[in-house]
Motif scaffolding. Structure first.
Motif, short mmCIF file in Angstrom:
data_model
loop_
_atom_site.label_atom_id
_atom_site.label_comp_id
_atom_site.label_asym_id
_atom_site.label_seq_id
_atom_site.Cartn_x
_atom_site.Cartn_y
_atom_site.Cartn_z
N SER A 121 5.17 -10.35 6.30
CA SER A 121 5.49 -9.19 5.69
C SER A 121 4.57 -7.88 5.97
O SER A 121 5.07 -6.54 6.11
CB SER A 121 5.44 -9.20 4.06
N THR A 122 3.23 -8.23 6.38
CA THR A 122 2.54 -7.07 6.91
C THR A 122 2.98 -6.48 8.10
O THR A 122 3.19 -5.42 8.39
CB THR A 122 1.03 -7.53 6.87
N ARG A 175 5.87 -4.30 7.70
CA ARG A 175 5.74 -2.99 7.16
C ARG A 175 5.41 -2.10 8.23
O ARG A 175 5.40 -1.00 8.34
CB ARG A 175 4.85 -3.10 5.97
N GLN A 182 7.82 -0.86 10.37
CA GLN A 182 8.80 0.24 9.71
C GLN A 182 8.13 1.42 9.64
O GLN A 182 8.53 2.33 10.10
CB GLN A 182 8.95 -0.17 8.36
N ASP A 183 6.81 1.46 9.69
CA ASP A 183 5.92 2.85 9.97
C ASP A 183 6.16 3.20 11.34
O ASP A 183 5.93 4.41 11.45
CB ASP A 183 4.54 2.44 9.47
#
Length: 107
Positions: free
Chosen positions: A31-32, A35, A38-39
């Motif tokens: 999940s990290t 994320r 996505q950034d």
């Protein structure tokens, strides 16, 4: 092992003792990573547009190699391809009619 030394004095008010950090689980790590990707999507999009704006027309392999030289973080080729497809959908780029491996800058 740690033992308490009652006669110890130090000029600092606080002493730092490093704690053992907990290990991330596989799900948390994934999940990290998601994320972070996505950034970074915006950075990838900006780099593609910047390169294409200066070159106007570029082949897929040259664009990918230019992106690897400009981006300062590791990224998979499949992720780059997704971002390029996204820019084509949003009409920043188009595929050349004669050669599908060549991109043209539109905006």
């Amino acid at each position: 092992t740690f033992t308490f030394h009652k006669d110890f004095t130090a000029p600092l008010y606080r002493l730092r003792i490093n704690n053992i950090q907990m290990k991330e689980t596989q799900e948390e790590n994934q999940s990290t990573t998601e994320r972070v990707f996505q950034d970074r999507q915006y950075q990838v999009d900006a780099a593609v547009v910047r390169i294409m704006k200066s070159r106007k027309t570029l082949s897929h392999t040259l664009l990918i190699s230019e992106l690897y030289s400009q981006l300062r973080f590791p990224i998979k080729p499949s992720d780059l391809k997704k971002r390029i497809e996204s820019l084509i959908d949003r009409e920043y780029l188009e595929r050349d009619t004669a050669n599908a491996q060549v991109y043209n800058y539109l905006a």
